[in-house]
Write an enzyme that holds these catalytic residues in place. Structure first.
Site, short mmCIF file in Angstrom:
data_model
loop_
_atom_site.label_atom_id
_atom_site.label_comp_id
_atom_site.label_asym_id
_atom_site.label_seq_id
_atom_site.Cartn_x
_atom_site.Cartn_y
_atom_site.Cartn_z
N HIS A 342 0.62 -1.37 0.16
CA HIS A 342 -0.59 0.31 0.00
C HIS A 342 1.38 1.43 0.26
O HIS A 342 2.39 1.06 -0.06
CB HIS A 342 -1.39 -0.43 0.83
CG HIS A 342 -0.37 -0.60 2.32
ND1 HIS A 342 0.22 1.40 3.16
CD2 HIS A 342 -0.13 -0.99 3.39
CE1 HIS A 342 0.54 0.78 4.34
NE2 HIS A 342 0.69 -0.33 4.47
N CYS A 360 4.07 -4.80 6.64
CA CYS A 360 3.39 -4.82 4.99
C CYS A 360 4.64 -4.73 3.99
O CYS A 360 5.51 -4.17 4.52
CB CYS A 360 2.40 -3.35 5.07
SG CYS A 360 1.16 -4.04 5.93
#
Length: 413
Positions: A342, A360
């Site tokens: 992201h 992440c």
């Protein structure tokens, strides 16, 4: 956030939806008398009416039936259209009435051999069939027959992850998660099949889903080839697993799309994205910092959403490492434990230089949008030079075991 090795242990009970439902991320989180024994109709029948016990040779037959268990009488599977047939005659009229007095709508075929209801029958319900049958010898009689459908507690079903007519990535396994414990895995597996054109070598493999449910995945030995036409078939109607009965018959055809593959190197802090073997771009990224390392191995895209809230409390991260990000952009979900790729503008200046996330794969807004636009459900993202390989059941981790090990998970191998 995601998974430090200690956080991973706390997350072992997190749920995973094989339909790739959106969940909050590793990096974050967002702020479905006993049945089974038909009774004989009443002994008192009106003149011209034949009432027969279900064990007798019937002039009318019902389907779909649940089969027999331990000599028990057959029951009708609910939720599916009821079919009444006249094996040795012609149906003149059919009436199916529930215990509440309501009739089940339906239509008789032009040749009179079958009557099919417009809707499925209810669960754990009792019905009475009254059929006027013309025999081959010219005789006519009215036949009555009662039956009971199975209750929901007597049925097992599987939730699968592919949709009719869809296009998926080259790494997507076909996955089925069952709502009840499966005891006879071999019996169930025999009723599942995957065929492909061009043909592939593939195998089913059983596991426990992250919430403890029985799950079986099918993967080819290697990634699917782009353009492959795949058909998944499941025929569990009447299949017995102990006291439970299967009710589903499905045939799902889907197509494999372009080979969009991505490789993340946590040491170089880059992600290289290729399409059909041709490198498109190498993006600068920031992956998991120490104790929050990004999973090693191959993960498969589960879902995409343009904006999501990421709250560390949902994955057990509190104190100085806590965060609550209300509008994280261009989110590509890789695991149900919370791994996403992201946009992470708060780490600007660290991409390609420092691993600073909670597990992440973060990148600039522009790079995240570019990546988001090019990947889809079923595309593989492989992380190298990290630690702790992602588990087989943490999303679609089938590619993280060798072929021989995968095949050993089949109940028929």
């Amino acid at each position: 956030m995601h998974h430090s090795r200690r956080a991973h242990r706390r997350l072992a009970a997190a749920a995973f939806a094989t339909t790739a439902l959106l969940t909050a991320g590793a990096c974050a989180a967002p702020a479905a008398g006993p049945a089974g024994q038909p009774k004989a109709p009443s002994d008192s029948a009106s003149p011209g009416t034949t009432s027969l016990p279900d064990s007798a040779a019937e002039p009318v037959a019902l389907s779909p039936l649940a089969g027999r268990a331990g000599g028990a009488d057959e029951s009708v599977i609910p939720g599916e259209p009821l079919t009444v047939t006249a094996p040795a005659g012609r149906l003149e009229s059919v009436s199916v009435t529930g215990a509440d007095g309501k009739r089940l709508d339906g239509r008789t075929s032009p040749d009179g051999t079958a009557w099919v209801s417009s809707h499925g029958t209810g669960y754990g319900a009792r019905y009475t069939v009254s059929a006027r049958v013309n025999g081959a010898d010219g005789s006519a009689r009215t036949v009555t027959r009662s039956f009971t459908t199975l209750r929901k507690s007597e049925i097992f079903v599987g939730t699968y992850n592919v949709n009719q007519g869809s296009t998926v990535g080259v790494a997507l396994p076909v996955s089925v998660v069952f709502n009840k414990p499966i005891h006879d895995r071999a019996a169930i597996e025999r009723k599942l099949s995957v065929t492909a054109s061009p043909a592939v070598e593939g195998s089913w493999s059983w596991m426990k889903d992250r919430d403890g449910k029985d799950r079986v995945d099918y993967r080819p030995k290697e990634y699917w080839k782009p353009g492959t036409k795949v058909t998944f078939r499941m025929d569990l109607v009447g299949v017995r697993d102990g006291a439970l009965v299967g009710t589903q018959k499905r045939e799902i055809g889907f197509t494999v799309g372009k080979a969009v593959t991505s490789t993340v190197d946590v040491v170089r802090k880059t992600m290289t994205v290729s399409e059909n073997g041709r490198p498109l771009r190498t993006l600068k990224v920031s992956t998991g910092k120490k104790t929050f390392e990004t999973w090693n191995g191959t993960m498969v895209v589960l879902s995409k959403v343009p904006t999501i809230r990421m709250n560390s409390a949902t994955v057990g991260i509190f104190g100085q490492e806590a965060y609550d990000l209300g509008a994280v952009k261009w989110d590509v979900q890789l695991t149900p434990s919370g791994t996403y790729a992201h946009a992470a503008p708060w780490n600007e200046g660290k991409f390609g230089r420092v691993n600073a996330s909670h597990g992440c794969i973060g990148m600039s807004d522009a790079d995240a949008k570019w990546f988001y636009d090019r990947v889809d459900f079923g595309d593989p993202v492989t992380v190298v030079n990290s630690v702790d390989t992602v588990a087989v059941n943490n999303g679609y981790g089938a590619w993280n075991v060798d072929w021989a090990t995968w095949r050993k998970g089949s109940a028929l191998d």
